[in-house]
Write a protein that holds these residues in place. Structure first.
Motif, PDB file in Angstrom:
ATOM      1  N   ILE A   1       0.357   7.728  -8.778  1.00  0.00           N
ATOM      2  CA  ILE A   1      -0.066   6.416  -7.949  1.00  0.00           C
ATOM      3  C   ILE A   1       0.438   6.006  -6.950  1.00  0.00           C
ATOM      4  CG2 ILE A   1      -0.519   3.915  -8.347  1.00  0.00           C
ATOM      5  CD1 ILE A   1      -0.894   4.724 -11.441  1.00  0.00           C
ATOM      6  N   PHE A   2       1.920   6.122  -6.944  1.00  0.00           N
ATOM      7  CA  PHE A   2       2.606   5.688  -5.490  1.00  0.00           C
ATOM      8  C   PHE A   2       2.253   6.554  -4.511  1.00  0.00           C
ATOM      9  CE2 PHE A   2       4.607   1.951  -7.267  1.00  0.00           C
ATOM     10  CZ  PHE A   2       4.715   1.298  -6.193  1.00  0.00           C
ATOM     11  N   VAL A   3       2.024   7.920  -4.797  1.00  0.00           N
ATOM     12  CA  VAL A   3       1.690   8.801  -3.459  1.00  0.00           C
ATOM     13  C   VAL A   3       0.708   8.335  -2.559  1.00  0.00           C
ATOM     14  CG1 VAL A   3       0.428  10.966  -2.838  1.00  0.00           C
ATOM     15  CG2 VAL A   3       2.360  10.934  -4.687  1.00  0.00           C
ATOM     16  N   TYR A   4      -0.210   7.464  -2.972  1.00  0.00           N
ATOM     17  CA  TYR A   4      -1.200   6.658  -2.281  1.00  0.00           C
ATOM     18  C   TYR A   4      -0.638   5.846  -1.360  1.00  0.00           C
ATOM     19  CZ  TYR A   4      -4.833   3.092  -1.057  1.00  0.00           C
ATOM     20  OH  TYR A   4      -5.569   2.110  -0.562  1.00  0.00           O
ATOM     21  N   PHE A   5       0.230   4.875  -1.637  1.00  0.00           N
ATOM     22  CA  PHE A   5       0.871   4.101  -1.029  1.00  0.00           C
ATOM     23  C   PHE A   5       2.025   4.847  -0.111  1.00  0.00           C
ATOM     24  CE2 PHE A   5       4.232   0.518  -0.246  1.00  0.00           C
ATOM     25  CZ  PHE A   5       3.353  -0.281   0.711  1.00  0.00           C
ATOM     26  N   ALA A   6       2.531   5.746  -0.459  1.00  0.00           N
ATOM     27  CA  ALA A   6       3.585   6.488   0.379  1.00  0.00           C
ATOM     28  C   ALA A   6       2.897   7.029   1.571  1.00  0.00           C
ATOM     29  CB  ALA A   6       4.330   7.718  -0.337  1.00  0.00           C
ATOM     30  N   ILE A   7       1.613   7.255   1.346  1.00  0.00           N
ATOM     31  CA  ILE A   7       0.937   8.150   2.631  1.00  0.00           C
ATOM     32  C   ILE A   7       0.878   6.952   3.683  1.00  0.00           C
ATOM     33  CG2 ILE A   7      -1.193   8.862   3.435  1.00  0.00           C
ATOM     34  CD1 ILE A   7      -1.537  10.130   0.412  1.00  0.00           C
ATOM     35  N   LEU A   8       0.693   5.579   3.303  1.00  0.00           N
ATOM     36  CA  LEU A   8       0.809   4.622   4.390  1.00  0.00           C
ATOM     37  C   LEU A   8       2.002   4.250   4.806  1.00  0.00           C
ATOM     38  CD1 LEU A   8      -2.025   2.345   2.318  1.00  0.00           C
ATOM     39  CD2 LEU A   8      -2.508   3.834   4.363  1.00  0.00           C
ATOM     40  N   ARG A   9       3.085   4.174   3.795  1.00  0.00           N
ATOM     41  CA  ARG A   9       4.336   3.785   4.186  1.00  0.00           C
ATOM     42  C   ARG A   9       5.562   4.794   3.633  1.00  0.00           C
ATOM     43  NH1 ARG A   9       2.537   1.331   7.191  1.00  0.00           N
ATOM     44  NH2 ARG A   9       2.208  -0.640   7.714  1.00  0.00           N
ATOM     45  N   PRO A  10       5.944   5.667   4.531  1.00  0.00           N
ATOM     46  CA  PRO A  10       6.902   6.604   3.863  1.00  0.00           C
ATOM     47  C   PRO A  10       7.991   6.317   3.054  1.00  0.00           C
ATOM     48  CG  PRO A  10       6.387   6.936   6.205  1.00  0.00           C
ATOM     49  CD  PRO A  10       5.885   5.523   5.891  1.00  0.00           C
ATOM     50  N   PHE A  11       8.633   5.167   3.012  1.00  0.00           N
ATOM     51  CA  PHE A  11       9.506   4.442   2.277  1.00  0.00           C
ATOM     52  C   PHE A  11       9.194   4.744   0.931  1.00  0.00           C
ATOM     53  CE2 PHE A  11       8.735   0.593   0.319  1.00  0.00           C
ATOM     54  CZ  PHE A  11       7.498  -0.029   1.020  1.00  0.00           C
ATOM     55  N   ALA A  12       7.972   4.638   0.626  1.00  0.00           N
ATOM     56  CA  ALA A  12       7.453   4.477  -0.942  1.00  0.00           C
ATOM     57  C   ALA A  12       7.708   6.060  -1.369  1.00  0.00           C
ATOM     58  CB  ALA A  12       5.961   4.238  -1.180  1.00  0.00           C
ATOM     59  N   TRP A  13       8.022   6.977  -0.534  1.00  0.00           N
ATOM     60  CA  TRP A  13       8.369   8.432  -1.251  1.00  0.00           C
ATOM     61  C   TRP A  13       9.592   8.281  -2.031  1.00  0.00           C
ATOM     62  CZ3 TRP A  13       4.606  11.910  -1.617  1.00  0.00           C
ATOM     63  CH2 TRP A  13       3.561  11.939  -0.565  1.00  0.00           C
ATOM     64  N   VAL A  14      10.494   7.439  -1.855  1.00  0.00           N
ATOM     65  CA  VAL A  14      11.596   7.148  -2.530  1.00  0.00           C
ATOM     66  C   VAL A  14      11.265   6.890  -4.048  1.00  0.00           C
ATOM     67  CG1 VAL A  14      13.716   5.773  -2.980  1.00  0.00           C
ATOM     68  CG2 VAL A  14      12.936   6.524  -0.932  1.00  0.00           C
ATOM     69  N   ILE A  15      10.175   5.854  -4.111  1.00  0.00           N
ATOM     70  CA  ILE A  15       9.763   5.503  -5.550  1.00  0.00           C
ATOM     71  C   ILE A  15       9.194   6.717  -6.141  1.00  0.00           C
ATOM     72  CG2 ILE A  15       8.178   3.948  -6.779  1.00  0.00           C
ATOM     73  CD1 ILE A  15       8.710   2.154  -4.184  1.00  0.00           C
ATOM     74  N   VAL A  16       8.126   7.249  -5.400  1.00  0.00           N
ATOM     75  CA  VAL A  16       7.566   8.505  -6.172  1.00  0.00           C
ATOM     76  C   VAL A  16       8.591   9.773  -6.371  1.00  0.00           C
ATOM     77  CG1 VAL A  16       6.185  10.598  -5.423  1.00  0.00           C
ATOM     78  CG2 VAL A  16       5.565   8.262  -4.529  1.00  0.00           C
TER      79      VAL A  16
END
Lengths: 151, 71
Positions: A105-120
């Motif tokens: 699910i967080f991959v979707y947000f990580a595409i918009l904001r790269p910092f969210a890759w940490v959560i992924v």
């Protein structure tokens, strides 16, 4: 004196607090996300992430609650001195899948904001750890069964 | 696979489950697991006690059946 039962009770309390926190987040998510969007994102001159972030957070609620409920059920079984039973393997598998679901699910947000890759990455990491724990429990259940059926 | 013929030997010796369980010092529940073939393993000590109680050889209690030629 600190003991096993108190530790389990503390874990249960923490799970209940987390469930309440998630429910509160569901209620106040639009306000919190709006505040974050206004103060951090828009001030930095970046495009708004209000809707994608809100969608991501709401999508993460079902796996998060499922994982916490499974964790609570697991703790109940451990408290009843039944740690190595087949149903606990199912709970661990569910929790592991919930972590993977959160990551996806967080991959979707990580595409918009790269910092969210940490959560992924963190969710994937926890998912993998839980899979290994599940494998250990699976082996332990097999050993216990063999022991119980050795006369 | 290994077949447990304990019930056959018990019938031959005319001994009840409770009686045998008491003699070999295991619970009737465990003896039932053994009789019904649910057991995954048997200790040498248990087998020795069974043989002593039923006055028989291990081969009288345990039997090997080739799964491929079962029929």
């Amino acid at each position: 004196m600190w003991n096993k039962d108190k530790s389990i009770v503390l874990s249960k309390i923490l799970i209940v607090i987390m469930v309440l926190g998630i429910i509160a987040s569901c209620i106040f998510a639009p306000q919190i996300v709006r505040e974050y969007d206004n103060r951090v994102i828009l001030e930095a001159g970046l495009p708004s992430v209000f809707t994608p972030l809100l969608v991501t957070l709401y999508c993460c609620v079902p796996p998060a609650l499922t994982a916490l409920i499974s964790l609570y059920m697991l703790l109940i079984n451990i408290q009843q001195n039944k740690p190595f039973i087949k149903v606990n393997i199912v709970y661990l598998r569910i929790i592991s899948y919930c972590c993977f679901a959160g990551a996806v699910i967080f991959v979707y947000f990580a595409i918009l904001r790269p910092f969210a890759w940490v959560i992924v990455a963190a969710a994937l990491f926890f998912g993998i750890i839980l899979r290994v724990v599940k494998n250990c429990f699976q082996q332990a259940v097999a050993i216990r069964e063999e022991n119980d059926f050795t006369i | 696979m290994i077949i447990v013929n304990l019930d056959v030997m018990m019938a031959k010796r005319k001994i009840s489950s409770n009686e045998l369980a008491e003699i070999i010092d295991i619970t009737p529940a465990n003896l039932s697991i053994l009789k019904t073939g649910k057991a995954k393993a048997i200790r040498f000590s248990t087998l020795e006690k069974l043989c002593a109680a039923l006055k028989c050889q291990p081969g009288d209690i345990l039997e090997f059946v080739d799964d491929d030629n079962k029929e």
